[in-house]
Scaffold this motif. Sequence first.
Motif, PDB file in Angstrom:
ATOM      1  N   ALA A  36      19.364  19.253  46.213  1.00  0.00           N
ATOM      2  CA  ALA A  36      18.933  18.528  47.416  1.00  0.00           C
ATOM      3  C   ALA A  36      17.413  18.519  47.530  1.00  0.00           C
ATOM      4  CB  ALA A  36      19.529  19.165  48.656  1.00  0.00           C
ATOM      5  N   VAL A  37      16.880  17.333  47.811  1.00  0.00           N
ATOM      6  CA  VAL A  37      15.444  17.174  48.065  1.00  0.00           C
ATOM      7  C   VAL A  37      15.329  16.541  49.445  1.00  0.00           C
ATOM      8  CG1 VAL A  37      13.279  16.157  47.278  1.00  0.00           C
ATOM      9  CG2 VAL A  37      15.018  16.798  45.597  1.00  0.00           C
ATOM     10  N   THR A  38      14.613  17.214  50.349  1.00  0.00           N
ATOM     11  CA  THR A  38      14.446  16.709  51.710  1.00  0.00           C
ATOM     12  C   THR A  38      12.965  16.624  52.040  1.00  0.00           C
ATOM     13  OG1 THR A  38      14.657  18.949  52.623  1.00  0.00           O
ATOM     14  CG2 THR A  38      16.660  17.617  52.541  1.00  0.00           C
ATOM     15  N   SER A  39      12.618  15.735  52.967  1.00  0.00           N
ATOM     16  CA  SER A  39      11.218  15.624  53.383  1.00  0.00           C
ATOM     17  C   SER A  39      11.139  15.392  54.879  1.00  0.00           C
ATOM     18  CB  SER A  39      10.495  14.526  52.616  1.00  0.00           C
ATOM     19  OG  SER A  39      10.787  13.254  53.134  1.00  0.00           O
ATOM     20  N   ARG A  40       9.912  15.461  55.397  1.00  0.00           N
ATOM     21  CA  ARG A  40       9.708  15.398  56.849  1.00  0.00           C
ATOM     22  C   ARG A  40       9.696  13.987  57.402  1.00  0.00           C
ATOM     23  NH1 ARG A  40       6.905  20.258  59.521  1.00  0.00           N
ATOM     24  NH2 ARG A  40       8.045  19.196  61.109  1.00  0.00           N
ATOM     25  N   GLY A  41       9.431  12.969  56.578  1.00  0.00           N
ATOM     26  CA  GLY A  41       9.406  11.611  57.104  1.00  0.00           C
ATOM     27  C   GLY A  41       8.589  10.673  56.245  1.00  0.00           C
ATOM     28  N   PRO A  42       8.306   9.471  56.735  1.00  0.00           N
ATOM     29  CA  PRO A  42       7.627   8.447  55.955  1.00  0.00           C
ATOM     30  C   PRO A  42       6.270   8.878  55.385  1.00  0.00           C
ATOM     31  CG  PRO A  42       8.489   7.498  57.971  1.00  0.00           C
ATOM     32  CD  PRO A  42       8.672   8.984  58.070  1.00  0.00           C
ATOM     33  N   ALA A  43       5.534   9.674  56.100  1.00  0.00           N
ATOM     34  CA  ALA A  43       4.208  10.079  55.629  1.00  0.00           C
ATOM     35  C   ALA A  43       4.277  10.987  54.403  1.00  0.00           C
ATOM     36  CB  ALA A  43       3.437  10.779  56.742  1.00  0.00           C
ATOM     37  N   THR A  46       5.342   9.907  49.296  1.00  0.00           N
ATOM     38  CA  THR A  46       4.762  10.037  47.954  1.00  0.00           C
ATOM     39  C   THR A  46       5.078  11.408  47.376  1.00  0.00           C
ATOM     40  OG1 THR A  46       2.996   8.486  48.477  1.00  0.00           O
ATOM     41  CG2 THR A  46       2.643   9.941  46.603  1.00  0.00           C
ATOM     42  N   GLU A  47       4.890  12.463  48.165  1.00  0.00           N
ATOM     43  CA  GLU A  47       5.218  13.810  47.698  1.00  0.00           C
ATOM     44  C   GLU A  47       6.714  13.932  47.413  1.00  0.00           C
ATOM     45  OE1 GLU A  47       4.567  18.483  48.919  1.00  0.00           O
ATOM     46  OE2 GLU A  47       3.708  16.919  50.183  1.00  0.00           O
ATOM     47  N   PHE A  48       7.546  13.299  48.243  1.00  0.00           N
ATOM     48  CA  PHE A  48       8.991  13.281  48.035  1.00  0.00           C
ATOM     49  C   PHE A  48       9.324  12.616  46.699  1.00  0.00           C
ATOM     50  CE2 PHE A  48      13.125  11.127  48.610  1.00  0.00           C
ATOM     51  CZ  PHE A  48      13.934  12.209  48.931  1.00  0.00           C
ATOM     52  N   ALA A  49       8.712  11.470  46.438  1.00  0.00           N
ATOM     53  CA  ALA A  49       8.964  10.749  45.189  1.00  0.00           C
ATOM     54  C   ALA A  49       8.539  11.577  43.979  1.00  0.00           C
ATOM     55  CB  ALA A  49       8.233   9.409  45.202  1.00  0.00           C
ATOM     56  N   LEU A  50       7.384  12.233  44.069  1.00  0.00           N
ATOM     57  CA  LEU A  50       6.928  13.067  42.956  1.00  0.00           C
ATOM     58  C   LEU A  50       7.846  14.269  42.755  1.00  0.00           C
ATOM     59  CD1 LEU A  50       3.082  12.844  43.563  1.00  0.00           C
ATOM     60  CD2 LEU A  50       4.362  11.834  41.653  1.00  0.00           C
ATOM     61  N   ALA A  51       8.387  14.823  43.826  1.00  0.00           N
ATOM     62  CA  ALA A  51       9.349  15.922  43.699  1.00  0.00           C
ATOM     63  C   ALA A  51      10.615  15.442  43.002  1.00  0.00           C
ATOM     64  CB  ALA A  51       9.672  16.509  45.071  1.00  0.00           C
ATOM     65  N   TYR A  75       3.183  21.025  43.636  1.00  0.00           N
ATOM     66  CA  TYR A  75       4.377  21.021  44.475  1.00  0.00           C
ATOM     67  C   TYR A  75       4.154  21.802  45.759  1.00  0.00           C
ATOM     68  CZ  TYR A  75       8.917  21.689  46.358  1.00  0.00           C
ATOM     69  OH  TYR A  75       9.977  21.698  47.239  1.00  0.00           O
ATOM     70  N   GLY A  76       4.443  21.149  46.870  1.00  0.00           N
ATOM     71  CA  GLY A  76       4.295  21.782  48.167  1.00  0.00           C
ATOM     72  C   GLY A  76       2.925  21.551  48.789  1.00  0.00           C
ATOM     73  N   SER A  77       2.001  20.983  48.006  1.00  0.00           N
ATOM     74  CA  SER A  77       0.646  20.752  48.532  1.00  0.00           C
ATOM     75  C   SER A  77       0.032  19.583  47.783  1.00  0.00           C
ATOM     76  CB  SER A  77      -0.216  22.002  48.337  1.00  0.00           C
ATOM     77  OG  SER A  77      -1.535  21.735  48.750  1.00  0.00           O
ATOM     78  N   THR A  78       0.233  18.384  48.286  1.00  0.00           N
ATOM     79  CA  THR A  78      -0.304  17.197  47.642  1.00  0.00           C
ATOM     80  C   THR A  78      -1.598  16.788  48.347  1.00  0.00           C
ATOM     81  OG1 THR A  78       1.916  16.491  47.071  1.00  0.00           O
ATOM     82  CG2 THR A  78       0.211  14.820  46.966  1.00  0.00           C
TER      83      THR A  78
END
Length: 82
Positions: A36-43, A46-51, A75-78
């Motif tokens: 599972a890969v989760t993210s905080r939102g639209p902003a 890019t970090e989500f896509a790279l993950a 990872y974790g700091s883009t």
Amino acid sequence: MICLCMMKATAHPLFVDKFPPEVAAVDASVVVDASAVTSRGPATSTEFALALVEQLYSKNKAEQIAKEMVINYIYGSTNFGT
């Protein structure tokens, strides 16, 4: 549908408090736990896509793509524009 039970995850700040008790909420832009890969939102897209690239291909591939986009991907700091 993926069950996030017994996993770490993140979500938009207005939604994270709705996680069931079995989900460990993490205050991070992107969280990868098992498949599972989760993210905080639209902003954080890019970090989500790279993950996702890192999970599907390799960290080297994610770093290569980030470099071409002028993004310092750790990872974790883009950091953008560095």
